[in-house]
Design a protein around this motif. Sequence first.
Motif, mmCIF file in Angstrom:
data_model
loop_
_atom_site.group_PDB
_atom_site.id
_atom_site.type_symbol
_atom_site.label_atom_id
_atom_site.label_comp_id
_atom_site.label_asym_id
_atom_site.label_seq_id
_atom_site.Cartn_x
_atom_site.Cartn_y
_atom_site.Cartn_z
ATOM 1 N N LYS A 1 0.851 -1.193 0.000
ATOM 2 C CA LYS A 1 0.000 0.000 0.000
ATOM 3 C C LYS A 1 0.889 1.246 0.000
ATOM 4 O O LYS A 1 2.048 1.226 0.405
ATOM 5 C CB LYS A 1 -0.898 0.026 1.238
ATOM 6 C CG LYS A 1 -1.823 -1.167 1.376
ATOM 7 C CD LYS A 1 -3.173 -0.875 0.830
ATOM 8 C CE LYS A 1 -4.244 -1.871 1.141
ATOM 9 N NZ LYS A 1 -4.035 -3.251 0.995
ATOM 10 N N TRP A 2 0.311 2.353 -0.469
ATOM 11 C CA TRP A 2 0.963 3.663 -0.433
ATOM 12 C C TRP A 2 0.344 4.428 0.724
ATOM 13 O O TRP A 2 -0.861 4.670 0.741
ATOM 14 C CB TRP A 2 0.742 4.401 -1.744
ATOM 15 C CG TRP A 2 1.491 3.787 -2.887
ATOM 16 C CD1 TRP A 2 1.105 2.717 -3.643
ATOM 17 C CD2 TRP A 2 2.754 4.202 -3.400
ATOM 18 N NE1 TRP A 2 2.058 2.442 -4.601
ATOM 19 C CE2 TRP A 2 3.078 3.349 -4.478
ATOM 20 C CE3 TRP A 2 3.646 5.227 -3.063
ATOM 21 C CZ2 TRP A 2 4.250 3.476 -5.214
ATOM 22 C CZ3 TRP A 2 4.805 5.359 -3.796
ATOM 23 C CH2 TRP A 2 5.097 4.488 -4.860
ATOM 24 N N VAL A 3 1.164 4.791 1.705
ATOM 25 C CA VAL A 3 0.681 5.472 2.907
ATOM 26 C C VAL A 3 1.573 6.677 3.199
ATOM 27 O O VAL A 3 2.661 6.816 2.636
ATOM 28 C CB VAL A 3 0.663 4.512 4.122
ATOM 29 C CG1 VAL A 3 -0.292 3.350 3.872
ATOM 30 C CG2 VAL A 3 2.044 3.994 4.453
ATOM 31 N N GLY A 4 1.107 7.510 4.120
ATOM 32 C CA GLY A 4 1.946 8.595 4.605
ATOM 33 C C GLY A 4 3.003 8.026 5.543
ATOM 34 O O GLY A 4 3.159 6.811 5.674
ATOM 35 N N GLU B 1 -3.324 13.764 -7.837
ATOM 36 C CA GLU B 1 -4.168 13.121 -8.842
ATOM 37 C C GLU B 1 -3.704 11.695 -9.121
ATOM 38 O O GLU B 1 -4.525 10.792 -9.300
ATOM 39 C CB GLU B 1 -4.168 13.938 -10.143
ATOM 40 C CG GLU B 1 -4.630 15.378 -9.976
ATOM 41 C CD GLU B 1 -6.030 15.487 -9.393
ATOM 42 O OE1 GLU B 1 -6.914 14.701 -9.813
ATOM 43 O OE2 GLU B 1 -6.240 16.347 -8.516
ATOM 44 N N GLU B 2 -2.398 11.464 -9.162
ATOM 45 C CA GLU B 2 -1.859 10.131 -9.440
ATOM 46 C C GLU B 2 -2.066 9.181 -8.254
ATOM 47 O O GLU B 2 -2.181 7.971 -8.442
ATOM 48 C CB GLU B 2 -0.363 10.204 -9.746
ATOM 49 C CG GLU B 2 -0.024 10.983 -10.995
ATOM 50 C CD GLU B 2 1.077 11.998 -10.743
ATOM 51 O OE1 GLU B 2 0.934 13.125 -11.244
ATOM 52 O OE2 GLU B 2 2.046 11.684 -10.049
ATOM 53 N N LEU B 3 -2.134 9.735 -7.064
ATOM 54 C CA LEU B 3 -2.267 8.925 -5.862
ATOM 55 C C LEU B 3 -3.534 8.076 -5.886
ATOM 56 O O LEU B 3 -3.532 6.927 -5.444
ATOM 57 C CB LEU B 3 -2.252 9.833 -4.623
ATOM 58 C CG LEU B 3 -2.280 9.155 -3.269
ATOM 59 C CD1 LEU B 3 -1.127 8.172 -3.129
ATOM 60 C CD2 LEU B 3 -2.224 10.203 -2.170
ATOM 61 N N ALA B 4 -4.604 8.600 -6.428
ATOM 62 C CA ALA B 4 -5.881 7.887 -6.451
ATOM 63 C C ALA B 4 -5.798 6.546 -7.169
ATOM 64 O O ALA B 4 -6.560 5.630 -6.868
ATOM 65 C CB ALA B 4 -6.952 8.767 -7.097
ATOM 66 N N ALA B 5 -4.872 6.408 -8.108
ATOM 67 C CA ALA B 5 -4.759 5.164 -8.884
ATOM 68 C C ALA B 5 -3.876 4.115 -8.198
ATOM 69 O O ALA B 5 -3.806 2.984 -8.665
ATOM 70 C CB ALA B 5 -4.194 5.483 -10.267
ATOM 71 N N GLN C 1 -4.282 1.720 -1.993
ATOM 72 C CA GLN C 1 -4.452 2.364 -0.688
ATOM 73 C C GLN C 1 -5.617 1.691 0.026
ATOM 74 O O GLN C 1 -6.448 1.041 -0.603
ATOM 75 C CB GLN C 1 -4.836 3.839 -0.840
ATOM 76 C CG GLN C 1 -3.847 4.723 -1.492
ATOM 77 C CD GLN C 1 -4.442 6.115 -1.660
ATOM 78 O OE1 GLN C 1 -5.477 6.291 -2.280
ATOM 79 N NE2 GLN C 1 -3.787 7.091 -1.083
ATOM 80 N N TRP C 2 -5.712 1.908 1.319
ATOM 81 C CA TRP C 2 -6.894 1.504 2.060
ATOM 82 C C TRP C 2 -8.041 2.432 1.651
ATOM 83 O O TRP C 2 -7.824 3.631 1.429
ATOM 84 C CB TRP C 2 -6.652 1.627 3.561
ATOM 85 C CG TRP C 2 -5.662 0.652 4.097
ATOM 86 C CD1 TRP C 2 -4.339 0.880 4.354
ATOM 87 C CD2 TRP C 2 -5.908 -0.712 4.424
ATOM 88 N NE1 TRP C 2 -3.752 -0.260 4.823
ATOM 89 C CE2 TRP C 2 -4.686 -1.254 4.883
ATOM 90 C CE3 TRP C 2 -7.035 -1.525 4.385
ATOM 91 C CZ2 TRP C 2 -4.572 -2.580 5.302
ATOM 92 C CZ3 TRP C 2 -6.922 -2.843 4.800
ATOM 93 C CH2 TRP C 2 -5.704 -3.355 5.251
ATOM 94 N N ALA C 3 -9.262 1.921 1.587
ATOM 95 C CA ALA C 3 -10.429 2.732 1.211
ATOM 96 C C ALA C 3 -10.612 3.906 2.176
ATOM 97 O O ALA C 3 -10.955 5.013 1.763
ATOM 98 C CB ALA C 3 -11.684 1.867 1.166
ATOM 99 N N GLY C 4 -10.388 3.676 3.456
ATOM 100 C CA GLY C 4 -10.545 4.743 4.439
ATOM 101 C C GLY C 4 -9.541 5.864 4.267
ATOM 102 O O GLY C 4 -9.823 7.020 4.579
#
Length: 160
Positions: free
Chosen positions: A32-35, A110-114, A117-120
């Motif tokens: 996943k991509w997270v902070g 904008e690219e992050l949405a693709a 990631q977790w839905a939350g």
Amino acid sequence: MRNTTLCYLENDRAEYLMLHRIKKKNDVNQDKWVGIGGKFEDGESPEECVLREAEEETGLTLTDYRYCGLVTFVSDRWETEYMHLFHATGWTGTIREDCDEGVLEWIGKEELAALPQWAGDRIFLRLMAEGGPFFSLKLRYEGERLAYAALNGVPLEVEA
């Protein structure tokens, strides 16, 4: 129950510094991509934790950040987690090349949405980006599926 912090560093090109979690074994956030962020140490405040975690994971010292909200994660697989969400727009230092949890990369909003990631995460990223008042968000997961969400005690619609 555990307390954690999560911080999204945003640069002047509308990009977030994201951590692609690919290095740890048995990682709940695998791929996943997270902070950036992590678990509180004994006696730490949310601010102390986010500053320490930012330095440990990125090599950066936060100089301008905002405490955005509290996210309560409930799961049928993992213990309840209270995640303290921050947004940072100022820091000093140089990004470290060797984060032991994954790969750090600047990603456009904008690219992050693709990306995975977790839905939350998509919910609290939107709330954080709107810059509104401090919020409380409850997210309940069944496995990896977001089953319930509530903002400041009011249920939200969740995608099936």
